[in-house]
Scaffold this active site. Structure first.
Site, PDB file in Angstrom:
ATOM      1  N   LYS A 192     -34.012-105.489  16.015  1.00  0.00           N
ATOM      2  CA  LYS A 192     -33.199-104.364  15.820  1.00  0.00           C
ATOM      3  C   LYS A 192     -31.888-104.879  16.766  1.00  0.00           C
ATOM      4  O   LYS A 192     -31.629-104.319  17.631  1.00  0.00           O
ATOM      5  CB  LYS A 192     -33.876-103.114  16.412  1.00  0.00           C
ATOM      6  CG  LYS A 192     -34.735-102.586  15.868  1.00  0.00           C
ATOM      7  CD  LYS A 192     -34.149-101.503  14.787  1.00  0.00           C
ATOM      8  CE  LYS A 192     -33.812-100.375  15.401  1.00  0.00           C
ATOM      9  NZ  LYS A 192     -33.009 -99.470  14.459  1.00  0.00           N
ATOM     10  N   ASP A 224     -36.133-101.361  11.202  1.00  0.00           N
ATOM     11  CA  ASP A 224     -36.495 -99.803  10.358  1.00  0.00           C
ATOM     12  C   ASP A 224     -35.910-100.085   8.639  1.00  0.00           C
ATOM     13  O   ASP A 224     -36.732 -99.438   8.030  1.00  0.00           O
ATOM     14  CB  ASP A 224     -35.533 -98.821  11.023  1.00  0.00           C
ATOM     15  CG  ASP A 224     -34.068 -98.971  11.247  1.00  0.00           C
ATOM     16  OD1 ASP A 224     -33.944-100.578  11.136  1.00  0.00           O
ATOM     17  OD2 ASP A 224     -33.229 -98.273  11.532  1.00  0.00           O
ATOM     18  N   ASP A 248     -46.531-105.161  14.582  1.00  0.00           N
ATOM     19  CA  ASP A 248     -47.832-104.406  15.001  1.00  0.00           C
ATOM     20  C   ASP A 248     -47.776-103.046  13.517  1.00  0.00           C
ATOM     21  O   ASP A 248     -48.512-103.070  12.923  1.00  0.00           O
ATOM     22  CB  ASP A 248     -47.914-103.529  16.009  1.00  0.00           C
ATOM     23  CG  ASP A 248     -49.340-103.039  16.457  1.00  0.00           C
ATOM     24  OD1 ASP A 248     -50.058-103.057  15.478  1.00  0.00           O
ATOM     25  OD2 ASP A 248     -49.362-102.594  17.486  1.00  0.00           O
ATOM     26  N   ASP A 252     -49.417-103.178   9.258  1.00  0.00           N
ATOM     27  CA  ASP A 252     -50.126-102.380   9.292  1.00  0.00           C
ATOM     28  C   ASP A 252     -49.710-101.493   7.854  1.00  0.00           C
ATOM     29  O   ASP A 252     -50.543-101.344   7.008  1.00  0.00           O
ATOM     30  CB  ASP A 252     -50.409-101.013  10.477  1.00  0.00           C
ATOM     31  CG  ASP A 252     -51.699-101.573  10.996  1.00  0.00           C
ATOM     32  OD1 ASP A 252     -52.166-102.737  11.066  1.00  0.00           O
ATOM     33  OD2 ASP A 252     -52.102-100.790  11.819  1.00  0.00           O
TER      34      ASP A 252
END
Ligand code: NAD
Length: 367
Positions: A192, A224, A248, A252
């Site tokens: 970011k 994002d 993380d 997933d």
């Protein structure tokens, strides 16, 4: 010449059941392909606590440091929930990762055609998907100082710190570029940089490391936007490298594009050892699944695919890894399904060892 060494830590719950199938496959590679490993086995997690009062005995830690690769099943279980934090089963796993300094976590998201209906996305979006997320594992906001809950005036404040050094970024970037070189030579770095200084540095350092890899096409994306793109059209990516926190979440997310938890392997790699192999821990993403432990219902494929990753990344046996992955693909295409893979379209129900039998038969057929 000595055989490469493999330390096996089956752990708790379904760990020993799925690892038993992996042991049979290791034996198969020894007898059929002349790939003989010096295999030893030890305790980790709750079972280690039961025997030694600690989830990872110092001797086991030393054996892990010496092994060419470590293969772990899973740790934990409800009987250990009330233990002191310092001796919980998961602490054994965290100690392994920390003391082996495993900074690069590889999480593949691969969709086997036969399971494409399992995804929450449309079949054509995920069928044939094969991407790899490289997550920095030992630094960033989960480890940065200061951290804690402090009193500030009349209220409490929770603080965590995102902190990355250049060298921490460079080493994980290098492992991602190395991986990209072995795949389609395409790497996307996610951070970011628009709102975080650590993201600006991340982007700069990844770009600098990239100069040593002129063949790899490097792109950058805000994390994002990356999450959106991963759900919109995941096949645009091949290797993604990102920090601990974003990794993380994104790993997933990407993993679940492909269906069941029982299918997902992982690798955690560290610096090269004297023999040139990276320190390495391979493990399925799933936990110890106490709800099905001891019932022959566990899907061993995540653990078996973790062995395939070990063959590829620790032992330079890419062709044998592909043979094993091909055997898994074959049995899935034949409709064999452990309970977690049984969808509305049905299939041939098999137990944990039944799935192992079928994969061994497919390996035989591959010769
Ligand atoms: P879990 O991954 O163990 O299970 C979640 C669900 O997925 C369960 O319904 C389980 O039956 C199913 N499942 C998981 N693996 C499967 C497989 N191979 N085949 C078929 N079904 C499978 O997660 P949880 O229930 O949140 O945690 C159980 C224990 O595992 C806890 O003690 C937790 O701390 C521990 N845990 C360990 C690890 C690890 O060892 N790396 C990771 C996650 C959780």
């Amino acid at each position: 010449m000595t055989n490469p060494s493999l330390l096996i830590l089956p752990g708790d719950g379904i760990g020993p059941e799925v690892m038993a199938e992996v042991r049979r496959i290791i034996d198969w590679f020894g007898t059929q392909r002349g790939l003989v490993f010096d295999v030893s086995e030890d305790l980790v997690g709750g079972c280690a606590y039961d025997k030694h009062g600690t989830p990872l005995h110092d001797d086991t830690m030393a054996r892990a440091q010496d092994a060419d690769a470590v293969l772990l099943g899973a740790v934990g279980g409800p009987q250990y929930d009330d233990l002191d934090f310092s001796v919980k089963p998961e602490r054994g796993l965290l100690r392994l990762r920390k003391e082996m300094d495993l900074f690069s976590n590889l999480r593949p998201a691969q969709c086997f055609d036969a399971l494409a209906d399992f995804s929450s996305l449309k079949k054509d979006v995920v069928a044939g998907l094969d991407i790899m997320i490289v997550r920095e594992l030992t630094s960033g906001v989960y480890f940065g100082e200061p951290r804690g809950i402090f009193k500030e005036g009349n209220e409490r404040v929770g603080i965590n710190t995102q902190r990355y050094t250049e060298s921490e970024i460079a080493r994980v970037a290098r492992s991602a570029f190395d991986l990209a070189m072995k795949r389609s030579k395409k790497l996307c770095s996610m951070e970011k940089a628009n709102v975080m200084e650590s993201g600006i540095l991340w982007r700069e350092v990844v770009t600098e490391v990239g100069r040593d890899y002129p063949e790899v096409t490097l792109s950058h994306m805000y994390a994002d936007a990356g999450a959106m793109q991963l759900t919109r059209w995941p096949k645009q990516f091949d290797v993604i490298v990102t920090d601990n926190l974003f990794g993380d979440l994104l790993s997933d997310l990407a993993a679940m594009l492909t269906g069941s938890l029982g299918m997902l392997p992982s690798a955690s790699l560290g610096a090269p050892m004297a023999n040139g192999r990276p320190k390495a821990l391979y493990e399925p993403v799933h936990g110890s699944a106490p709800d099905i432990a001891g019932q022959g219902k566990a899907n061993p494929i995540a653990c078996i695919l973790s062995l395939a990753m070990a063959l590829r990344y620790s032992f330079d046996q890419g062709a044998e890894a592909a043979r094993l992955e091909g055997a898994v693909e074959r049995v899935l295409a034949d409709g064999l399904r452990t309970a977690d893979l049984m969808g509305p379209e049905g299939g041939v129900p098999v137990s944990t060892s039944g799935m192992g039998d079928a994969i061994l038969a497919a390996l035989d057929a591959s010769l």
